[in-house]
Design a protein around this motif. Sequence first.
Motif, short mmCIF file in Angstrom:
data_model
loop_
_atom_site.label_atom_id
_atom_site.label_comp_id
_atom_site.label_asym_id
_atom_site.label_seq_id
_atom_site.Cartn_x
_atom_site.Cartn_y
_atom_site.Cartn_z
N ALA A 196 0.87 -1.18 0.00
CA ALA A 196 0.00 0.00 0.00
C ALA A 196 0.89 1.22 0.00
O ALA A 196 1.70 1.41 0.92
CB ALA A 196 -0.90 -0.01 1.23
N PRO A 198 1.96 4.71 0.77
CA PRO A 198 1.50 5.64 1.82
C PRO A 198 0.97 6.94 1.23
O PRO A 198 1.52 7.48 0.27
CB PRO A 198 2.74 5.86 2.68
N ALA A 201 -2.92 4.76 -0.29
CA ALA A 201 -3.72 3.62 0.15
C ALA A 201 -3.26 3.23 1.54
O ALA A 201 -2.18 3.65 2.01
CB ALA A 201 -3.55 2.43 -0.81
N THR A 202 -4.06 2.43 2.24
CA THR A 202 -3.68 1.90 3.54
C THR A 202 -3.63 0.39 3.47
O THR A 202 -4.29 -0.23 2.62
CB THR A 202 -4.69 2.32 4.63
N ARG A 203 -2.86 -0.18 4.36
CA ARG A 203 -2.76 -1.65 4.36
C ARG A 203 -4.10 -2.29 4.67
O ARG A 203 -4.39 -3.39 4.18
CB ARG A 203 -1.69 -2.08 5.38
N ASP A 204 -4.96 -1.61 5.43
CA ASP A 204 -6.27 -2.16 5.77
C ASP A 204 -7.14 -2.35 4.53
O ASP A 204 -8.09 -3.15 4.56
CB ASP A 204 -6.99 -1.26 6.76
N GLU A 205 -6.86 -1.63 3.46
CA GLU A 205 -7.63 -1.79 2.23
C GLU A 205 -7.31 -3.08 1.50
O GLU A 205 -8.08 -3.52 0.63
CB GLU A 205 -7.33 -0.64 1.25
N TYR A 216 3.69 -1.65 5.29
CA TYR A 216 2.81 -1.34 4.17
C TYR A 216 2.40 -2.57 3.36
O TYR A 216 1.64 -2.44 2.40
CB TYR A 216 3.48 -0.33 3.23
N ARG A 235 -2.83 2.72 -6.62
CA ARG A 235 -2.53 3.22 -5.28
C ARG A 235 -1.80 2.16 -4.45
O ARG A 235 -1.24 2.46 -3.40
CB ARG A 235 -3.81 3.64 -4.57
N GLU A 282 4.98 12.71 1.47
CA GLU A 282 4.57 12.97 2.85
C GLU A 282 5.49 13.99 3.53
O GLU A 282 5.13 14.55 4.57
CB GLU A 282 4.56 11.66 3.65
#
Length: 454
Positions: A196, A198, A201-205, A216, A235, A282
């Motif tokens: 994912a 940063p 996207a997030t790892r939870d997705e 990640y 993403r 970021e």
Amino acid sequence: MSRPRGRRVDPARAAALEVLRAVRAEDGYTNLVLPAVLSQHGLTGRDAAFVTELAAGTVRRQATYDAVLAACIDRPLRKVETAVLDALRLGTHQLLGMRVPAHAAISTTVDLVRAKVSQGAGGFANAVLRKVSARDLAAWIDEVAPSSDADAHGHLAVAESHPRWVVDALASAVGEDELAALLAADNVPPRVTLVARPGRATRDELPGTPTPYSPYGVTLEGGDPAAVPAVAEGRAGVQDEGSQLVALALAAAPVEGRDERWVDLCAGPGGKASLLAALAAERGAALTGVELHHHRARLVARAASSGGGAGFAGVVQADATRAPYADASADRILLDAPCTGLGALRRRPEARWRRTPGDLAELVALQRTLLAEAGRVLRPGGALLYATCSPVLAETAEVVTAVLGDHPELRLDDVRPHLPAVPDADGPLPGSVQLWPHRHATDAMFLALLRRTS
């Protein structure tokens, strides 16, 4: 030569034969050839998984199977028609490396040879595979491999299907105690790992199990990565955890002063550039990729522009041995140098059969030139990460040592504190990191952090 009509050829095995032909005759890569062949034959689900294991497993185990076939054929293998030999290798993998009943493995291979070559060749294949089926894999290795007591590396070269020179080179890198485990790990198909990116996207997705070292990543249990929405949208992407750690180590290394200009000097095909660009965004920094080849530069632009967002400043098509940057102008540099790829044999099994000791000598010269050029571009107080997907000492410790000897303005720093979650990863140089497939379930990535002192 006549090719009589007979029983219908199994489409999965016909597809696997096409993959082997493309790998052998067209220098294709198994993992890149497979999707096109599967699509052409309309194979999905269990059939696609069968073709993948049959083709990739046969390529991995080629040396073992060739030794077995040589014992079952009364002439040198080089005199066997290539299409027949490819089919015999597929049949041997089914007999010795897969849970395919012997009668099914033999009959479907014979049908394939009859359809693709001739009736007579089918009879030859039948006779050979019946001999192969008389023993299991362990018994055949005892029969055809040199004794491990008399020639340990020769035994492993046959038993674990690696060229002898590769076994010798890997032994120098990992040590004799772990050599067999490393070679065995090279023959285990890797699970697909996603990253994912940063800020994108997030790892939870992502579906799958979180990776142990990268915050990640996830490993998929199965399925098509392209069906994951974040992957389809750019993403997230497919990326080995070892490659993720390379980008994370460079991003985590402290720099003095300005931290705006990041450079990926050998950026193709763009996986690490995408992750680095996302990390740069970021912090308000921007990454530029450098790539020599036009088609790979396009891949970098496509991957990093979607995955890196505002942190991607573009890609320059240029020769990184003459990088288009002023002296001491970059804050962070990644040099993921061209290498033999002998640390990524799980994913690129055919590389073991294509690389030669001559390739190694040419690549080492290129690596030294690239690292010296990266040191020129690095500013004092910045960070330069040298990485290879090879653990071979000539490409890792010896390259870094040679460049440091020629360039006293460069020094080696300790990269290990920037990967604190990774255990048992000390590299061959003080402060360097070496990842291993048998220890970390990653590609065998080497990482060394360099600084410029003046």
